[in-house]
Write a protein that holds these residues in place. Sequence first.
Motif, PDB file in Angstrom:
ATOM      1  N   GLY A  13       0.826  -1.204   0.000  1.00 36.47           N
ATOM      2  CA  GLY A  13       0.000   0.000   0.000  1.00 36.47           C
ATOM      3  C   GLY A  13       0.857   1.249   0.000  1.00 36.47           C
ATOM      4  N   PHE A  14       1.165   1.740  -1.194  1.00 32.83           N
ATOM      5  CA  PHE A  14       1.989   2.938  -1.313  1.00 32.83           C
ATOM      6  C   PHE A  14       1.141   4.202  -1.397  1.00 32.83           C
ATOM      7  CE2 PHE A  14       4.874  -0.394  -2.479  1.00 32.83           C
ATOM      8  CZ  PHE A  14       6.104   0.041  -2.015  1.00 32.83           C
ATOM      9  N   THR A  15      -0.173   4.049  -1.250  1.00 33.17           N
ATOM     10  CA  THR A  15      -1.056   5.216  -1.265  1.00 33.17           C
ATOM     11  C   THR A  15      -1.573   5.459   0.149  1.00 33.17           C
ATOM     12  OG1 THR A  15      -2.979   3.844  -1.777  1.00 33.17           O
ATOM     13  CG2 THR A  15      -1.783   4.782  -3.647  1.00 33.17           C
ATOM     14  N   GLY A  16      -2.023   6.664   0.375  1.00 25.52           N
ATOM     15  CA  GLY A  16      -2.534   7.009   1.689  1.00 25.52           C
ATOM     16  C   GLY A  16      -1.451   7.587   2.575  1.00 25.52           C
ATOM     17  N   ARG A  17      -1.760   7.643   3.859  1.00 25.34           N
ATOM     18  CA  ARG A  17      -0.870   8.287   4.816  1.00 25.34           C
ATOM     19  C   ARG A  17      -0.614   7.386   6.010  1.00 25.34           C
ATOM     20  NH1 ARG A  17      -3.692  14.109   5.620  1.00 25.34           N
ATOM     21  NH2 ARG A  17      -2.085  14.256   7.229  1.00 25.34           N
ATOM     22  N   ALA A  18       0.583   7.499   6.587  1.00 26.71           N
ATOM     23  CA  ALA A  18       0.944   6.750   7.794  1.00 26.71           C
ATOM     24  C   ALA A  18       1.382   7.752   8.851  1.00 26.71           C
ATOM     25  CB  ALA A  18       2.072   5.768   7.515  1.00 26.71           C
ATOM     26  N   ARG A  19       0.745   7.719   9.991  1.00 25.37           N
ATOM     27  CA  ARG A  19       1.119   8.651  11.056  1.00 25.37           C
ATOM     28  C   ARG A  19       2.429   8.231  11.701  1.00 25.37           C
ATOM     29  NH1 ARG A  19      -3.363   7.371  15.637  1.00 25.37           N
ATOM     30  NH2 ARG A  19      -2.005   8.711  16.821  1.00 25.37           N
ATOM     31  N   ARG A  68       4.230   6.198   2.732  1.00 25.39           N
ATOM     32  CA  ARG A  68       3.012   6.712   3.367  1.00 25.39           C
ATOM     33  C   ARG A  68       3.336   7.759   4.429  1.00 25.39           C
ATOM     34  NH1 ARG A  68       1.686   1.250   3.531  1.00 25.39           N
ATOM     35  NH2 ARG A  68       1.675   1.264   5.805  1.00 25.39           N
ATOM     36  N   ARG A  69       4.456   7.595   5.123  1.00 30.99           N
ATOM     37  CA  ARG A  69       4.887   8.588   6.121  1.00 30.99           C
ATOM     38  C   ARG A  69       5.224   9.905   5.428  1.00 30.99           C
ATOM     39  NH1 ARG A  69       3.875  11.171   9.556  1.00 30.99           N
ATOM     40  NH2 ARG A  69       5.434  12.375  10.616  1.00 30.99           N
ATOM     41  N   LEU A  70       5.898   9.833   4.278  1.00 32.10           N
ATOM     42  CA  LEU A  70       6.185  11.038   3.499  1.00 32.10           C
ATOM     43  C   LEU A  70       4.893  11.694   3.035  1.00 32.10           C
ATOM     44  CD1 LEU A  70       9.213   9.718   1.423  1.00 32.10           C
ATOM     45  CD2 LEU A  70       9.290  11.549   3.125  1.00 32.10           C
TER      46      LEU A  70
END
Length: 116
Positions: A13-19, A68-70
């Motif tokens: 999953g290279f889409t979305g966001r990771a906190r 995702r963190r980026l």
Amino acid sequence: MHWYTEVMKNYVGFTGRARRLEYWMFFLVNALISIALVIVESIVGMPGVISGLYSLAVLLPSLAVVVRRLHDIGRSGLWIFIGVVPVIGAIVLLVFSFMEGDSNTNKYGPNPKLYG
């Protein structure tokens, strides 16, 4: 362990966001598992075999969580390539990993703090 398993489930999953919490908990559990594997390898007498296989297994999930963190700080996933630059690249990625994510929805998705 919850954050580690969530990253592993979303391994491509290279889409979305990771906190930050998701990123750093994955990093911590991954480091602990790697240390444990090195200890087991030294006891068994198979240096590098098990930890090498483990490193290959977590390569894609690791890259995905960094991208995702980026995204969480509003940066393109292509910034991961700054890590290729010796020393400076690693410092830049480290600073990015400590930055707080965008508090509002950005072009990569909604704020993950609000939804989980």
